[in-house]
Design a protein around this motif. Sequence first.
Motif, PDB file in Angstrom:
ATOM      1  N   ILE A 171      22.053   5.013  -9.910  1.00 15.02           N
ATOM      2  CA  ILE A 171      23.355   5.599  -9.575  1.00 15.02           C
ATOM      3  C   ILE A 171      24.156   5.917 -10.836  1.00 15.02           C
ATOM      4  CG2 ILE A 171      25.588   5.165  -8.477  1.00 15.02           C
ATOM      5  CD1 ILE A 171      24.057   3.465  -6.383  1.00 15.02           C
ATOM      6  N   MET A 172      24.223   4.969 -11.766  1.00 14.21           N
ATOM      7  CA  MET A 172      24.980   5.203 -13.000  1.00 14.21           C
ATOM      8  C   MET A 172      24.346   6.329 -13.815  1.00 14.21           C
ATOM      9  SD  MET A 172      27.675   3.329 -13.070  1.00 14.21           S
ATOM     10  CE  MET A 172      27.824   3.469 -11.290  1.00 14.21           C
ATOM     11  N   GLY A 173      23.013   6.355 -13.850  1.00  9.25           N
ATOM     12  CA  GLY A 173      22.337   7.469 -14.512  1.00  9.25           C
ATOM     13  C   GLY A 173      22.687   8.787 -13.854  1.00  9.25           C
ATOM     14  N   GLY A 174      22.735   8.779 -12.525  1.00 10.36           N
ATOM     15  CA  GLY A 174      23.094   9.986 -11.795  1.00 10.36           C
ATOM     16  C   GLY A 174      24.491  10.477 -12.137  1.00 10.36           C
ATOM     17  N   LEU A 175      25.447   9.563 -12.241  1.00 12.85           N
ATOM     18  CA  LEU A 175      26.808   9.952 -12.601  1.00 12.85           C
ATOM     19  C   LEU A 175      26.855  10.548 -14.008  1.00 12.85           C
ATOM     20  CD1 LEU A 175      28.972   6.996 -11.175  1.00 12.85           C
ATOM     21  CD2 LEU A 175      28.399   9.182 -10.103  1.00 12.85           C
ATOM     22  N   LEU A 176      26.095   9.942 -14.929  1.00 11.97           N
ATOM     23  CA  LEU A 176      26.039  10.469 -16.293  1.00 11.97           C
ATOM     24  C   LEU A 176      25.426  11.865 -16.339  1.00 11.97           C
ATOM     25  CD1 LEU A 176      24.933   7.433 -18.506  1.00 11.97           C
ATOM     26  CD2 LEU A 176      27.098   8.679 -18.639  1.00 11.97           C
ATOM     27  N   PHE A 177      24.464  12.113 -15.450  1.00 10.47           N
ATOM     28  CA  PHE A 177      23.751  13.388 -15.462  1.00 10.47           C
ATOM     29  C   PHE A 177      24.425  14.466 -14.613  1.00 10.47           C
ATOM     30  CE2 PHE A 177      19.901  10.426 -15.932  1.00 10.47           C
ATOM     31  CZ  PHE A 177      20.115  10.309 -17.299  1.00 10.47           C
ATOM     32  N   GLY A 178      25.595  14.145 -14.030  1.00  5.39           N
ATOM     33  CA  GLY A 178      26.357  15.165 -13.313  1.00  5.39           C
ATOM     34  C   GLY A 178      26.196  15.170 -11.813  1.00  5.39           C
ATOM     35  N   LEU A 179      25.629  14.114 -11.221  1.00  7.58           N
ATOM     36  CA  LEU A 179      25.524  14.039  -9.765  1.00  7.58           C
ATOM     37  C   LEU A 179      26.827  13.514  -9.176  1.00  7.58           C
ATOM     38  CD1 LEU A 179      22.437  14.000 -10.658  1.00  7.58           C
ATOM     39  CD2 LEU A 179      22.031  12.733  -8.544  1.00  7.58           C
ATOM     40  N   SER A 180      27.124  13.920  -7.964  1.00  2.00           N
ATOM     41  CA  SER A 180      28.247  13.324  -7.245  1.00  2.00           C
ATOM     42  C   SER A 180      27.882  11.899  -6.873  1.00  2.00           C
ATOM     43  CB  SER A 180      28.549  14.123  -5.978  1.00  2.00           C
ATOM     44  OG  SER A 180      27.485  14.004  -5.037  1.00  2.00           O
ATOM     45  N   ARG A 181      28.885  11.099  -6.537  1.00  2.00           N
ATOM     46  CA  ARG A 181      28.616   9.704  -6.153  1.00  2.00           C
ATOM     47  C   ARG A 181      27.696   9.647  -4.929  1.00  2.00           C
ATOM     48  NH1 ARG A 181      31.980   6.467  -9.007  1.00  2.00           N
ATOM     49  NH2 ARG A 181      33.765   7.505  -9.945  1.00  2.00           N
ATOM     50  N   GLN A 182      27.953  10.520  -3.974  1.00  2.00           N
ATOM     51  CA  GLN A 182      27.144  10.535  -2.759  1.00  2.00           C
ATOM     52  C   GLN A 182      25.697  10.901  -3.069  1.00  2.00           C
ATOM     53  OE1 GLN A 182      28.685   9.702   0.085  1.00  2.00           O
ATOM     54  NE2 GLN A 182      26.995   9.956   1.542  1.00  2.00           N
ATOM     55  N   ALA A 183      25.495  11.942  -3.894  1.00  2.00           N
ATOM     56  CA  ALA A 183      24.139  12.374  -4.231  1.00  2.00           C
ATOM     57  C   ALA A 183      23.403  11.311  -5.031  1.00  2.00           C
ATOM     58  CB  ALA A 183      24.183  13.689  -5.008  1.00  2.00           C
ATOM     59  N   ALA A 184      24.086  10.694  -6.000  1.00  2.00           N
ATOM     60  CA  ALA A 184      23.461   9.654  -6.822  1.00  2.00           C
ATOM     61  C   ALA A 184      23.065   8.452  -5.969  1.00  2.00           C
ATOM     62  CB  ALA A 184      24.410   9.227  -7.940  1.00  2.00           C
ATOM     63  N   THR A 185      23.944   8.072  -5.052  1.00  2.00           N
ATOM     64  CA  THR A 185      23.665   6.917  -4.184  1.00  2.00           C
ATOM     65  C   THR A 185      22.519   7.221  -3.230  1.00  2.00           C
ATOM     66  OG1 THR A 185      25.996   6.265  -4.300  1.00  2.00           O
ATOM     67  CG2 THR A 185      24.669   5.295  -2.541  1.00  2.00           C
ATOM     68  N   GLU A 186      22.545   8.395  -2.597  1.00  2.00           N
ATOM     69  CA  GLU A 186      21.480   8.748  -1.656  1.00  2.00           C
ATOM     70  C   GLU A 186      20.135   8.862  -2.359  1.00  2.00           C
ATOM     71  OE1 GLU A 186      22.281  12.116   0.837  1.00  2.00           O
ATOM     72  OE2 GLU A 186      23.202  10.780   2.324  1.00  2.00           O
ATOM     73  N   PHE A 187      20.116   9.458  -3.554  1.00  2.00           N
ATOM     74  CA  PHE A 187      18.838   9.590  -4.251  1.00  2.00           C
ATOM     75  C   PHE A 187      18.298   8.209  -4.629  1.00  2.00           C
ATOM     76  CE2 PHE A 187      15.878  10.517  -7.713  1.00  2.00           C
ATOM     77  CZ  PHE A 187      15.135  11.536  -7.133  1.00  2.00           C
ATOM     78  N   SER A 188      19.175   7.288  -4.981  1.00  2.00           N
ATOM     79  CA  SER A 188      18.709   5.927  -5.294  1.00  2.00           C
ATOM     80  C   SER A 188      18.064   5.288  -4.071  1.00  2.00           C
ATOM     81  CB  SER A 188      19.866   5.061  -5.804  1.00  2.00           C
ATOM     82  OG  SER A 188      20.681   4.575  -4.760  1.00  2.00           O
ATOM     83  N   PHE A 189      18.602   5.578  -2.870  1.00  2.00           N
ATOM     84  CA  PHE A 189      18.003   5.062  -1.634  1.00  2.00           C
ATOM     85  C   PHE A 189      16.637   5.689  -1.395  1.00  2.00           C
ATOM     86  CE2 PHE A 189      22.442   4.235   0.428  1.00  2.00           C
ATOM     87  CZ  PHE A 189      22.567   3.080  -0.328  1.00  2.00           C
ATOM     88  N   PHE A 190      16.569   7.016  -1.489  1.00  2.00           N
ATOM     89  CA  PHE A 190      15.297   7.696  -1.245  1.00  2.00           C
ATOM     90  C   PHE A 190      14.242   7.276  -2.271  1.00  2.00           C
ATOM     91  CE2 PHE A 190      18.038  11.130   0.759  1.00  2.00           C
ATOM     92  CZ  PHE A 190      17.640  10.815   2.055  1.00  2.00           C
ATOM     93  N   LEU A 191      14.644   7.170  -3.525  1.00  2.00           N
ATOM     94  CA  LEU A 191      13.701   6.786  -4.577  1.00  2.00           C
ATOM     95  C   LEU A 191      13.201   5.364  -4.393  1.00  2.00           C
ATOM     96  CD1 LEU A 191      12.247   7.511  -7.168  1.00  2.00           C
ATOM     97  CD2 LEU A 191      14.331   6.962  -8.444  1.00  2.00           C
ATOM     98  N   ALA A 192      14.015   4.531  -3.737  1.00  2.00           N
ATOM     99  CA  ALA A 192      13.601   3.147  -3.487  1.00  2.00           C
ATOM    100  C   ALA A 192      12.362   3.081  -2.597  1.00  2.00           C
ATOM    101  CB  ALA A 192      14.744   2.370  -2.835  1.00  2.00           C
ATOM    102  N   ILE A 193      12.203   4.054  -1.703  1.00  2.00           N
ATOM    103  CA  ILE A 193      11.115   3.974  -0.723  1.00  2.00           C
ATOM    104  C   ILE A 193       9.742   4.001  -1.396  1.00  2.00           C
ATOM    105  CG2 ILE A 193      10.058   5.060   1.297  1.00  2.00           C
ATOM    106  CD1 ILE A 193      12.899   6.076   2.026  1.00  2.00           C
ATOM    107  N   PRO A 194       9.362   5.053  -2.136  1.00  2.00           N
ATOM    108  CA  PRO A 194       8.042   5.019  -2.780  1.00  2.00           C
ATOM    109  C   PRO A 194       7.951   3.985  -3.895  1.00  2.00           C
ATOM    110  CG  PRO A 194       9.270   6.943  -3.522  1.00  2.00           C
ATOM    111  CD  PRO A 194      10.065   6.334  -2.409  1.00  2.00           C
TER     112      PRO A 194
END
Length: 268
Positions: A171-194
């Motif tokens: 999530i913190m990496g996502g914020l640094l790279f320009g993602l919204s909080r929602q996008a960074a959080t959701e991607f962290s959830f999806f990435l957790a699966i695999p």
Amino acid sequence: MSPFELLQSVILGLVEGLTEFLPISSTGHLIIAGRLLHFDSEQAATFDIVIQLGAILAVCWHYRQRLGLVLVTLGSRSDSRRFVLHLMLAMLPAAIIGLLLHRFIKLYLFNPLTVSLALILGGCIMLFIERGERPVRIGTVEQLDWQDALKLGCAQAVALLPGVSRSGATIMGGLLFGLSRQAATEFSFFLAIPTMFAATGFDLLQSWHALSQEALLFIAVGFMVSFVSALVAIRTLLWYVGHHNFRAFAWYRILFGMLVLLFFTYIA
């Protein structure tokens, strides 16, 4: 199963489920909880691995319609294929580093000192990132390109250090790279699966011999508690990021890390 063992299973299941997807390090909390409950045998390591599956399945259940659509349309829609490709790409850094350093990390870094220092340092970094508003160039997960996915995967790989937090790093990496909080959080959830399925499967192959019929009920209770509490944590965090920043989690990490450091240095 004795009442104390039941209590151990419930507490550890709650710890795993409530902390796995919050940016506060589930591994760190499980290490600390295991020490306090005197639950740190080889069976404990296997138990910790299995109850992670409950947390993973909670993500799958929450996003079941979205994931189902991706699977059904994988052969016909380019956006579905791109979504899966991005997850696989983001998984690579942690998978490669994890395979190379897995034994070293397990032997030398799974301890309260490493966890406490990682919690404190991670909290300070979160406060630094949250100092001001950053421009958002990616509002949804679907807007990611492969370079963004790879950068988020590199951020996640930092969490191989116990106490860092896989979701927090992503999530913190996502914020640094320009993602919204929602996008960074959701991607962290999806990435957790695999990522977590792969890591849990790898650990289970190595620890399968430690499972016994007597331990199955103990593990089943922890698994179910982990699933339910993780589902609550996921939905709560998604609501939270729509209204707040992550400073509260940063301060929690710093204070909890200091308490852990003091406790295991002067008391335990």
